[in-house]
Enzyme design. Sequence first.
Site, short mmCIF file in Angstrom:
data_model
loop_
_atom_site.label_atom_id
_atom_site.label_comp_id
_atom_site.label_asym_id
_atom_site.label_seq_id
_atom_site.Cartn_x
_atom_site.Cartn_y
_atom_site.Cartn_z
N ASN A 11 -35.27 5.04 -17.84
CA ASN A 11 -34.15 5.46 -16.90
C ASN A 11 -34.87 6.76 -16.46
OD1 ASN A 11 -32.07 6.60 -15.67
ND2 ASN A 11 -30.71 7.13 -17.53
N LYS A 13 -33.93 8.77 -14.31
CA LYS A 13 -32.77 9.82 -13.87
C LYS A 13 -33.17 10.53 -12.40
CE LYS A 13 -31.74 10.30 -18.91
NZ LYS A 13 -31.19 11.21 -19.81
N HIS A 96 -23.52 5.60 -17.82
CA HIS A 96 -24.33 6.66 -18.22
C HIS A 96 -23.56 7.91 -18.89
CE1 HIS A 96 -27.53 9.22 -19.71
NE2 HIS A 96 -28.30 8.18 -19.77
N GLU A 98 -24.42 10.94 -18.57
CA GLU A 98 -24.41 11.87 -17.62
C GLU A 98 -23.43 11.70 -16.54
OE1 GLU A 98 -28.54 11.71 -17.46
OE2 GLU A 98 -28.87 12.38 -19.22
N GLU A 167 -25.84 5.02 -26.63
CA GLU A 167 -26.66 6.13 -26.63
C GLU A 167 -25.70 7.22 -27.15
OE1 GLU A 167 -29.79 5.97 -23.24
OE2 GLU A 167 -27.91 6.59 -22.17
N GLY A 173 -31.85 13.60 -24.71
CA GLY A 173 -32.81 14.73 -24.29
C GLY A 173 -32.78 16.04 -25.30
N SER A 212 -33.41 10.06 -27.12
CA SER A 212 -34.78 10.66 -27.79
C SER A 212 -35.55 9.59 -28.40
CB SER A 212 -34.49 11.71 -28.68
OG SER A 212 -33.70 12.64 -28.12
P1 13P Z 1 -33.90 10.86 -23.55
O1 13P Z 1 -34.71 9.59 -23.85
O2 13P Z 1 -34.57 11.68 -22.41
O3 13P Z 1 -33.09 11.29 -24.69
O4 13P Z 1 -32.61 10.01 -22.49
C1 13P Z 1 -32.28 8.97 -23.10
C2 13P Z 1 -31.21 8.27 -21.95
O5 13P Z 1 -30.16 9.07 -21.55
C3 13P Z 1 -31.71 7.05 -21.42
O6 13P Z 1 -30.73 6.54 -20.56
#
Ligand code: 13P
Length: 250
Positions: A11, A13, A96, A98, A167, A173, A212
């Site tokens: 992803n 982002k 997601h 976010e 997740e 992150g 992560s």
């Molecule tokens: P990270 O791997 O940066 O923690 O992000 C995970 C994520 O949100 C994948 O959709």
Amino acid sequence: MAASKKLIAGNWKMNMLAADGIALARAIAAQGDIPTCDLLVCPPATILRAVAEAAGGSSVAVGGQDCHEAESGAFTGDVSAAMVRDAGASHVILGHSERRHGLGESDARVCAKAVAAHAAGLTAIVCIGETEAERDAGKTLDVLSGQLAGSLPDAGVDGATTVIAYEPVWAIGTGRTPTLDEVAVAHGHIRATLAVAMGDTAADIGLLYGGSMKPGNAADLLAVPDVDGGLIGGASLDAESFLAIAAAAG
Ligand code: 13P
């Protein structure tokens, strides 16, 4: 396990202009024929077609990061599922954290988007996961059950149309991950919840872990029962680390 091959999905982002995204897709595609896993990259909508073309002819699939639930219309700034498909995607990430937490996207909205994604021929990667406060309050499994019940369409959910990504919000992150036991409990719960809702079909649905995941922890996380792959953020922005995670899927 839902599938014989793990799905390793990146992803990206809100990262990557066209030149860097194309270069990353090419670098992954050049190395990406890995017998033990399927690879998917999910760039921002602006470069979806360019990345799909860069990955074209390789085994690397391409996905969007969101779509609107409507077929078309006055929705400034949004893209429909058919547009995502038309740009060359086979998958789309939905719900997601976010978007759920940053933009107030509800389970019902995620569900409507999944219906639209299925209608457009996209595999929906439906994200679920608890916040740190919910985990601390002992509510993780209830949160996951609730998000599954609210976010998945009543019909059309099977191993070809739908993937679930677990997740934990607090692991995204942050460099923090749940213990392997905690991942096993969450994924076992998701599989069992799906089985109650849809019987044997539940066994075919891929369950990804995200949060992560890095080259150093991927082999352990991907070996947890009912973990059928990973959804990777930060470590998917670099071909070497993304491919190292894919190599760990063996
Ligand atoms: P990270 O791997 O940066 O923690 O992000 C995970 C994520 O949100 C994948 O959709």
